[in-house]
Design an enzyme around this catalytic site. Sequence first.
Site, PDB file in Angstrom:
ATOM      1  N   ASP A  70       1.062  -0.917  -0.261  1.00  0.00           N
ATOM      2  CA  ASP A  70      -0.047  -0.401   0.171  1.00  0.00           C
ATOM      3  C   ASP A  70       1.090   1.232   0.013  1.00  0.00           C
ATOM      4  OD1 ASP A  70       1.110  -0.258   2.519  1.00  0.00           O
ATOM      5  OD2 ASP A  70      -1.135  -0.289   3.323  1.00  0.00           O
ATOM      6  N   ASN A 139      -7.750  -2.394  14.153  1.00  0.00           N
ATOM      7  CA  ASN A 139      -8.940  -2.760  14.041  1.00  0.00           C
ATOM      8  C   ASN A 139      -8.907  -4.393  13.009  1.00  0.00           C
ATOM      9  OD1 ASN A 139      -8.025  -1.714  11.510  1.00  0.00           O
ATOM     10  ND2 ASN A 139      -9.346   0.517  11.883  1.00  0.00           N
ATOM     11  N   GLU A 146      -9.864  -1.512   5.308  1.00  0.00           N
ATOM     12  CA  GLU A 146     -10.410  -0.922   6.333  1.00  0.00           C
ATOM     13  C   GLU A 146     -11.839  -2.287   6.274  1.00  0.00           C
ATOM     14  OE1 GLU A 146      -9.075   0.722   8.169  1.00  0.00           O
ATOM     15  OE2 GLU A 146      -8.169   1.769   7.512  1.00  0.00           O
TER      16      GLU A 146
END
Length: 244
Positions: A70, A139, A146
């Site tokens: 990324d 998370n 995400e």
Amino acid sequence: MARIKIVSAPNALEAGKAAAEQFISLIHDKPNAVLGLATGSSPLPIYNALRDAVAAKRVSFAGVHSVNLDEYVGLPGTHDQSYRYFMNENLFRHIDIDIANTYVPDGMNEDLDAACDAYEQIIEDLGGVDAQLLGIGLNGHIGFNEPAGDFFKRTHIVELTESTRDANKRFFASIDEVPTHAITMGIGTIFDAKKIVLICTGANKAVVLRSALNGPISPHTPASILQLHSDVTVYADEAALSLF
Ligand code: GLP
């Protein structure tokens, strides 16, 4: 379902050294291996161990290609928080890899959709990723996928969650300077890697590691998809494994 292999180490340094050995063996077996690489603090002990192995002439990256997971949108490779800069400084300039054989998504391209397609094409032209290194976000994100994202996306643009921007703001002068978007391999891209190597260290990752490996497989914990992959090795320290 294949069993995820968990390698437990007393601390982050030893976890990194153990994971580095897996990459070294892979390169011994396949000197022109394609490695999927990652940023963040978790991989640093791996990169330090790989630098030492190259210095000791235990391994050579001369035939290796790398593709990173990324990159932030809007940060040039010269920006000290860009992931290109991170890779150059922490690994590439210390080892014998040809920098032309290292790929990081292009977050500066004016046509970001074209940059995503081009990145998928690079991976395909290289014959796919032999071993993909992953960290894990608090998370459960992998790369910048995400929670509640699509499990099957390829390289795409994501809007970063406030929690991820908040976690990463420590590296910037203020939260306003943390980019709002990133370009990331999708879960589909990551899942196609022949092997997955997850590095997870520190007590603050214990809850997320338990949900990723033992919880329900759900896009709410993106890393949980790894339970379905046939070849995953997790390198973790005792602190991260404390809830197992
Ligand atoms: C960033 C990266 C992820 C990384 C995560 C955790 O958001 N995009 O690839 O896994 O941070 O980083 P750390 O290892 O520093 O906890």
